[in-house]
Design an enzyme around this catalytic site. Structure first.
Site, PDB file in Angstrom:
ATOM      1  CB  SER A 425      -1.220   0.156   1.201  1.00 12.06           C
ATOM      2  OG  SER A 425      -0.066  -0.455   2.405  1.00 12.06           O
ATOM      3  CG  HIS A 446      -2.524  -0.054  -3.003  1.00 12.97           C
ATOM      4  ND1 HIS A 446      -2.843   0.971  -2.555  1.00 12.97           N
ATOM      5  CD2 HIS A 446      -2.561  -1.502  -2.112  1.00 12.97           C
ATOM      6  CE1 HIS A 446      -3.043   0.758  -2.077  1.00 12.97           C
ATOM      7  NE2 HIS A 446      -3.413  -0.444  -1.306  1.00 12.97           N
ATOM      8  CD  GLU A 458      -3.559   3.674  -5.702  1.00  9.33           C
ATOM      9  OE1 GLU A 458      -3.655   4.609  -5.706  1.00  9.33           O
ATOM     10  OE2 GLU A 458      -3.058   2.646  -4.914  1.00  9.33           O
ATOM     11  CG  ASN A 496      -2.535   3.992   0.748  1.00 10.88           C
ATOM     12  OD1 ASN A 496      -3.551   4.393   1.197  1.00 10.88           O
ATOM     13  ND2 ASN A 496      -2.254   3.179   1.005  1.00 10.88           N
TER      14      ASN A 496
END
Length: 653
Positions: A425, A446, A458, A496
């Site tokens: 992540s 991800h 992702e 993130n």
């Protein structure tokens, strides 16, 4: 004899057989799906004129409407034309023209039967409802519904009144307000479909019988219709507004409320409700909400054009049976792939299998389908599935050394051409790939928690990867029904990276004594699906702390955040974090009053918006458009605003 010849058309074909049955087939050229473009509607007008003449001359016993596409019946109106149609000077006449056409179809003196396979949505369902009888294939590919609310509008070709006439006010309004797609059996149960067949090759035969027997659809029973009569209608409308308010605010998404207003005014009279569509529909079409939702739709559809055509993935191996790894494995099995799930022992794998069974029961319903999905998901403590897998995904804790160790053991067993991926992540791929003999093989896939609900994956590209490897990663994401956004390997990637300043900023406010309930309520008032404190609990405080540290955001040891992590109070998964959790729901107190809740929400979200602009400037994503759709799909950022970059541009305009 008929007065006119059958007109030449691009989108339709029409012929009459020896039984005087007219076969009307839609098959838009150079398009994978059928849509009701302005050209298709104009051509249908000319064909209906021809059909009226044939009926008047006694040359036609009935009409059967079919699709020539493998993909389905009609997927709705042509959304690519919507921006032009949002013009107030054009739209009212276009709607009235469609209303008049569909009414002419309904008024035809011979039976008109629609044969439905695959997608029958929006304007396609409205056209089917103008027919006298509807037959659908009872298989998993058939989907029937009104998704217009997802584009900031509601049915505008007469579907409001006709669906209420067939299904009754409660069921019809429910599918229009939610945009929910029905399976064939559900549509049959509601009265939107009259007959089910098992195979597509049975449609023509059954439609022929329906015409020759002059079948007509039954309308909703009095028991159903009574809910739209007299004072009951106002009560039902009030309940609908309460339910809509739990999901969307009227200033953000006006369409559901405009539809409920229309129902409250005309819900007991289908004809009046159809006529009322025009005045209610037109302001919605040109609204900022509808404009932005159309943009989001096209950005989302654009993601489906990535990947490698013809790529096939049959077997997946997941290393790590924790929440993320177990749920990734379960999702892949749900989507029809054979999955092996590896962890240190069966004790660690069993909870993932139990969660998977819960997902399968919720999504698949039928016992034999649940059992088949469970058979596709195999516990594999020894990692034997690696050698057979088309895709290997590592999903263990965010620890660089552990990840390197896993990949060192996996690389030598991997078959040629298989995808090797990490679900990291926040850690750059180049660091994870350092110990590999061929670091170019490792890509990032991800996923986001909860895997079954969040559509984004992702696809992370390192400096080692080729275009083909990334395209294969995107193809795999699409194969399991996810939306891939390609991002560059950089700390936190896209989602993130932009989420952390937003969530940590909110946590800092709580640390200073501000109400977590107020902060969460303000973010929701702005348009986020949940507040940042509830989101931190959902993600997991340990994960949040790890990502924050990886991105260089300090979490002070004496902070409440750090103390909660140290005490094992990690949020939803442990039953307590910033909130206590019961049955998957945060137990919240009352939020204190605030004069400008949405304004506070805008202030809370500003770090996310500003960081998105930085990420775009750094080239982590290829464009502002990709950043917008990635952040919407990965965080739920208010779709009605069009994404953070669009919202930022609008604020500056």
């Amino acid at each position: 004899m008929a007065k006119t010849e059958t007109p030449e058309t691009r989108n339709w074909s029409f012929h009459i057989d020896v039984e005087q049955l007219g076969w009307l087939t839609i098959d838009r050229p150079d398009a994978p799906v059928n849509t009701l473009s302005r050209e298709a509607i104009a051509e249908l007008e000319s064909l209906i004129e021809r059909i009226e003449d044939l009926i008047a001359g006694g040359e036609l016993a009935g009409v059967i409407l079919l699709s020539g596409k493998e993909s389905g019946f009609i997927a709705g109106a042509d959304i690519s034309e919507f921006d032009a149609m949002a013009d107030f000077s054009v739209l009212p006449d276009a709607l009235r023209r469609a209303h008049a056409l569909f009414q002419r179809i309904e008024n035809l003196k011979v039976p008109v039967v629609a044969g439905i396979h695959g997608f029958c949505l929006g304007g396609g369902l409205e056209l089917a409802l103008a027919c006298h009888y509807r037959i659908a294939i009872a298989n998993d590919k058939t989907r029937i519904g009104f998704p217009e609310v997802n584009l900031g509008i509601f049915p505008g070709f007469g579907g409001t009144g006709r669906s209420i006439r067939q299904a009754g006010p409660v069921d019809a309004m429910q599918i229009m307000l939610t945009g929910r797609m029905l399976r064939a059996g559900q549509a049959r149960g509601m009265g939107l479909v009259d007959k089910l067949v098992r195979h597509r090759d049975m449609l023509r035969w059954e439609a022929r019988k329906a015409v020759l027997q002059k079948r007509r659809s039954r309308r909703a029973s009095l028991v159903k219709r009574v809910m739209a009569m007299g004072p009951l209608r106002g009560y039902v409308a009030s309940k609908m507004r309460d339910e809509a308010g739990k999901k969307a605010r009227p200033e953000h998404y006006p369409a559901p409320y405009a539809l409920i207003d229309l129902f409250e005014k005309h819900g007991d009279e289908p004809g009046a409700m159809i006529a009322g569509e025009v005045d209610a529909f037109v302001p919605l079409m040109g609204s900022p909400t509808a404009t932005n939702l159309r943009r989001v739709f096209f950005l989302s559809e654009g993601l489906k054009k990535q990947g490698v055509k013809g790529a096939r993935f049959a077997r997946v191996h997941v290393v790590g049976a924790g929440v993320m790894g177990g749920d990734i494995a379960a999702w892949c099995a749900l989507r029809g792939m054979a999955v092996t799930l590896q962890d240190l022992d069966m004790e660690r794998i069993k909870p993932a299998l139990d969660r998977a069974k819960g997902l399968f029961k919720k999504r698949l319903k039928k016992k034999h389908e649940v059992n088949a999905a469970m058979l596709r998901l195999e516990a594999d403590p020894a990692g034997k599935g690696v050698a057979r897998a088309d895709v290997v995904i590592e999903a263990v804790v965010e620890n660089l050394e552990i990840k390197r160790k896993i990949f060192a053991g996996v690389e030598e067993k991997l078959k040629a051409g298989a995808i090797l991926a990490t679900n990291t992540s926040s850690i750059e791929l180049e660091r994870i790939a350092e110990g590999l003999k061929d670091p170019s093989r490792l890509i990032g896939l991800h996923f986001f928690n909860p895997v079954a609900q969040l559509p984004l994956v992702e696809v992370i590209r390192s400096t080692f990867n080729s275009d083909e490897q990334i395209a294969m990663g995107a193809a795999f994401a699409l194969a399991i029904g996810k939306s891939p956004v390609v991002v560059k390997s950089a700390p936190g990637f896209l989602v993130n990276r932009v989420l952390m300043p937003y969530m940590l900023g909110a946590v800092e406010r709580v640390e200073r004594g501000e109400s977590k309930e107020l902060i969460d309520a303000a973010a929701v008032a702005f348009g986020m699906p949940m507040g940042p404190i509830e989101l931190m609990d959902t993600v997991g405080l340990d994960v949040g702390q790890s990502v924050a540290t990886e991105l260089g955001h300090a979490v002070p040891e004496d902070s409440r955040f750090a103390r909660l992590v140290a005490a094992g109070k990690l949020g939803r998964k442990s039953g307590e974090g910033f909130y206590k959790w019961e049955k998957g729901k945060a137990q919240k107190g009352e939020a204190p009053a605030h004069a400008d809740l949405a304004g506070l929400g805008r202030e809370l979200v500003k770090p996310l918006v500003d960081t998105t602009a930085v990420v775009v400037a750094e080239g982590v994503v290829a464009s502002a458009d990709l950043a917008d759709i990635g952040v919407i799909l990965g965080t739920g950022f208010a779709p009605f605003l069009g994404g953070p970059m669009k919202a930022r541009a609008d604020d500056r305009a």
